[in-house]
Design a protein around this motif. Structure first.
Motif, mmCIF file in Angstrom:
data_model
loop_
_atom_site.group_PDB
_atom_site.id
_atom_site.type_symbol
_atom_site.label_atom_id
_atom_site.label_comp_id
_atom_site.label_asym_id
_atom_site.label_seq_id
_atom_site.Cartn_x
_atom_site.Cartn_y
_atom_site.Cartn_z
ATOM 1 N N TYR A 47 0.810 -1.082 0.029
ATOM 2 C CA TYR A 47 -0.029 -0.101 -0.030
ATOM 3 C C TYR A 47 0.866 1.300 0.202
ATOM 4 O O TYR A 47 1.881 1.311 0.558
ATOM 5 C CB TYR A 47 -0.861 0.224 1.270
ATOM 6 C CG TYR A 47 -2.100 -1.058 1.282
ATOM 7 C CD1 TYR A 47 -2.845 -0.853 0.135
ATOM 8 C CD2 TYR A 47 -2.269 -1.809 2.073
ATOM 9 C CE1 TYR A 47 -3.968 -1.850 -0.032
ATOM 10 C CE2 TYR A 47 -3.236 -2.856 2.101
ATOM 11 C CZ TYR A 47 -4.056 -2.851 1.060
ATOM 12 O OH TYR A 47 -5.180 -3.436 1.011
ATOM 13 N N ALA A 48 0.297 2.321 -0.569
ATOM 14 C CA ALA A 48 0.743 3.749 -0.720
ATOM 15 C C ALA A 48 -0.265 4.612 -0.903
ATOM 16 O O ALA A 48 -1.470 4.157 -1.423
ATOM 17 C CB ALA A 48 1.833 3.769 -1.926
ATOM 18 N N MET A 49 0.018 5.758 -0.519
ATOM 19 C CA MET A 49 -0.928 6.971 -0.928
ATOM 20 C C MET A 49 -0.535 7.909 -1.533
ATOM 21 O O MET A 49 0.753 8.228 -1.555
ATOM 22 C CB MET A 49 -1.362 7.417 0.775
ATOM 23 C CG MET A 49 -2.335 8.488 0.582
ATOM 24 S SD MET A 49 -2.754 9.523 2.211
ATOM 25 C CE MET A 49 -3.902 8.151 2.832
ATOM 26 N N VAL A 50 -1.426 8.204 -2.422
ATOM 27 C CA VAL A 50 -0.999 9.551 -3.144
ATOM 28 C C VAL A 50 -1.932 10.945 -2.733
ATOM 29 O O VAL A 50 -2.960 10.545 -2.534
ATOM 30 C CB VAL A 50 -1.118 9.160 -4.825
ATOM 31 C CG1 VAL A 50 -0.101 8.329 -5.300
ATOM 32 C CG2 VAL A 50 -2.440 8.801 -5.143
ATOM 33 N N ILE A 51 -1.257 11.932 -2.807
ATOM 34 C CA ILE A 51 -2.057 13.129 -2.430
ATOM 35 C C ILE A 51 -1.685 14.262 -3.561
ATOM 36 O O ILE A 51 -0.609 14.528 -3.587
ATOM 37 C CB ILE A 51 -1.643 13.773 -0.732
ATOM 38 C CG1 ILE A 51 -1.949 12.634 -0.033
ATOM 39 C CG2 ILE A 51 -2.370 15.139 -0.606
ATOM 40 C CD1 ILE A 51 -1.327 13.068 1.361
ATOM 41 N N ASP A 52 -2.699 14.572 -4.169
ATOM 42 C CA ASP A 52 -2.616 15.653 -5.153
ATOM 43 C C ASP A 52 -2.758 16.926 -4.518
ATOM 44 O O ASP A 52 -3.660 17.375 -4.124
ATOM 45 C CB ASP A 52 -3.827 15.352 -6.249
ATOM 46 C CG ASP A 52 -3.515 16.215 -7.491
ATOM 47 O OD1 ASP A 52 -2.970 17.329 -7.478
ATOM 48 O OD2 ASP A 52 -4.113 16.033 -8.502
ATOM 49 N N GLY A 67 -3.602 2.938 -2.803
ATOM 50 C CA GLY A 67 -3.307 1.725 -3.788
ATOM 51 C C GLY A 67 -2.315 0.796 -3.708
ATOM 52 O O GLY A 67 -1.444 1.045 -2.612
ATOM 53 N N ASP A 68 -2.006 -0.066 -4.446
ATOM 54 C CA ASP A 68 -1.236 -1.316 -4.175
ATOM 55 C C ASP A 68 0.026 -0.843 -5.338
ATOM 56 O O ASP A 68 -0.313 -0.740 -6.532
ATOM 57 C CB ASP A 68 -1.897 -2.531 -4.774
ATOM 58 C CG ASP A 68 -0.945 -3.548 -4.633
ATOM 59 O OD1 ASP A 68 0.084 -3.424 -4.120
ATOM 60 O OD2 ASP A 68 -1.458 -4.728 -4.889
ATOM 61 N N PRO A 114 0.031 -3.122 -11.171
ATOM 62 C CA PRO A 114 0.137 -2.114 -12.251
ATOM 63 C C PRO A 114 -1.226 -1.596 -12.789
ATOM 64 O O PRO A 114 -1.181 -0.701 -13.418
ATOM 65 C CB PRO A 114 0.788 -2.926 -13.407
ATOM 66 C CG PRO A 114 0.536 -4.322 -13.210
ATOM 67 C CD PRO A 114 0.333 -4.504 -11.731
ATOM 68 N N ASN A 115 -2.094 -2.209 -12.475
ATOM 69 C CA ASN A 115 -3.463 -1.524 -12.937
ATOM 70 C C ASN A 115 -4.159 -0.711 -12.029
ATOM 71 O O ASN A 115 -5.205 -0.204 -12.246
ATOM 72 C CB ASN A 115 -4.479 -2.735 -13.333
ATOM 73 C CG ASN A 115 -4.064 -3.609 -14.505
ATOM 74 O OD1 ASN A 115 -3.723 -3.045 -15.529
ATOM 75 N ND2 ASN A 115 -4.183 -4.934 -14.292
ATOM 76 N N ASP A 116 -3.529 -0.655 -10.770
ATOM 77 C CA ASP A 116 -4.117 0.368 -9.696
ATOM 78 C C ASP A 116 -4.233 1.815 -10.330
ATOM 79 O O ASP A 116 -3.211 2.288 -10.790
ATOM 80 C CB ASP A 116 -3.228 0.037 -8.462
ATOM 81 C CG ASP A 116 -4.042 0.772 -7.270
ATOM 82 O OD1 ASP A 116 -4.174 2.154 -7.205
ATOM 83 O OD2 ASP A 116 -4.603 -0.082 -6.525
ATOM 84 N N PRO A 117 -5.280 2.610 -9.832
ATOM 85 C CA PRO A 117 -5.188 3.875 -10.256
ATOM 86 C C PRO A 117 -4.159 4.845 -10.056
ATOM 87 O O PRO A 117 -3.724 5.985 -10.656
ATOM 88 C CB PRO A 117 -6.651 4.609 -10.027
ATOM 89 C CG PRO A 117 -7.401 3.309 -9.537
ATOM 90 C CD PRO A 117 -6.664 2.314 -9.251
ATOM 91 N N ILE A 118 -3.619 4.330 -8.755
ATOM 92 C CA ILE A 118 -2.447 5.271 -8.292
ATOM 93 C C ILE A 118 -1.217 5.282 -9.367
ATOM 94 O O ILE A 118 -0.545 6.523 -9.442
ATOM 95 C CB ILE A 118 -1.883 5.050 -6.787
ATOM 96 C CG1 ILE A 118 -1.135 3.685 -6.994
ATOM 97 C CG2 ILE A 118 -3.098 5.058 -5.956
ATOM 98 C CD1 ILE A 118 -0.623 3.292 -5.628
ATOM 99 N N HIS A 119 -0.890 4.314 -9.969
ATOM 100 C CA HIS A 119 0.278 4.459 -11.077
ATOM 101 C C HIS A 119 0.190 5.502 -12.226
ATOM 102 O O HIS A 119 0.853 6.192 -12.552
ATOM 103 C CB HIS A 119 0.377 2.997 -11.736
ATOM 104 C CG HIS A 119 0.687 1.942 -10.684
ATOM 105 N ND1 HIS A 119 2.099 1.975 -10.438
ATOM 106 C CD2 HIS A 119 0.135 1.001 -9.868
ATOM 107 C CE1 HIS A 119 2.492 0.838 -9.509
ATOM 108 N NE2 HIS A 119 1.122 0.383 -9.311
ATOM 109 N N PRO A 168 9.556 6.788 1.932
ATOM 110 C CA PRO A 168 8.084 7.269 2.280
ATOM 111 C C PRO A 168 7.078 6.385 1.229
ATOM 112 O O PRO A 168 7.489 6.325 0.101
ATOM 113 C CB PRO A 168 7.933 8.642 2.519
ATOM 114 C CG PRO A 168 9.340 9.192 2.502
ATOM 115 C CD PRO A 168 10.189 8.135 1.790
ATOM 116 N N LYS A 169 6.235 6.084 1.829
ATOM 117 C CA LYS A 169 4.981 5.406 0.815
ATOM 118 C C LYS A 169 3.675 6.497 0.922
ATOM 119 O O LYS A 169 2.707 6.064 0.567
ATOM 120 C CB LYS A 169 4.560 4.323 1.253
ATOM 121 C CG LYS A 169 5.453 2.852 1.018
ATOM 122 C CD LYS A 169 5.934 3.023 -0.413
ATOM 123 C CE LYS A 169 6.978 1.806 -0.631
ATOM 124 N NZ LYS A 169 8.307 2.724 -0.408
#
Length: 228
Positions: A4-9, A191-192, A196-201, A220-221
């Protein structure tokens, strides 16, 4: 297993602090403590001034300094790459807090939710006391989320640390962390990294990506996209 990782826009982030409020609700976090917080910066000279707001939380680092520093194994990495905490093993030594470069680990210096055990009314003869309000609600605190106790202590006791878990109890149910679902600007997503199909990529491929304090080598993740 996921990683798991988090993206913040940051371009979407409105700086409203809804993530902080929802996190406290979901995780029964005591007053004066925050698992989710922020960094603010004002730079420049009037009239050319720039304001920045950067939401912060546990980075669930791949090379977690807090895990390495913990003498009892209370801080540990789970099979999904989350940095979690076992309150039964915690001795409150604060080694994890000293090791963490991000300042996102809290220490319970006193009994949590102290206000709701206080028998004094704010306005004598005019308002109820915190203790009376809690008793009337039938809960330890007027709002208590029992789901938090599925994977972690519902309310953590005095003398130990606590921090963000990416709402691991929600992830186990296939749900996003509450800070994600409560964000009115849809500025964040978990996302994971191994899917590779996870939206975060797609999000990370489209925009500039950064992390806090990369020089610390913690990997960091929590990844930040664009700028505020």
């Amino acid at each position: 297993m996921a990683r798991y990782a988090m993206v913040i826009d940051l371009h979407k982030c409105a700086g409203c602090s809804a993530c902080q409020i929802s996190c406290k609700n979901e995780n029964n976090v005591s007053e004066g403590m925050f698992w989710s917080w922020h960094i603010t910066r004002t730079t420049g000279t009037f009239p050319n001034v720039k304001y920045e707001y950067v939401p912060t939380l546990c980075n669930h680092c791949e090379n977690a300094a807090c895990v390495k520093a913990c003498p009892t194994g209370a801080m540990y990495k789970d099979e999904n790459g989350l940095t979690l905490h076992d309150p039964d093993k915690c001795i409150g030594c604060k080694s994890c807090m000293q090791a963490c470069p991000y300042g996102v680990i809290n220490f319970n210096k006193k009994e949590p939710h102290e206000y709701w055990r206080n028998n004094e009314a704010l306005i004598k003869g005019g308002t109820a006391s915190g203790k009376e309000t809690a008793e009337k609600s039938g809960e330890k605190i007027p709002y208590y989320n029992p789901d938090r106790a599925k994977t972690y202590e519902g309310i953590r006791p005095k003398g130990i640390v606590e921090k963000c878990t990416f709402c691991d109890h929600r992830l186990k149910e296939g749900e996003q962390p509450y800070c994600v679902t409560s964000c009115p600007a849809d500025a964040r997503l978990v996302g994971d990294l191994d899917d590779p199909n996870d939206p975060i990529h797609a999000m990370m491929a489209k925009y500039k990506v950064s992390v806090l304090k990369p020089e610390k080598g913690t990997k960091p993740k929590v990844f930040y996209l664009r700028e505020y």
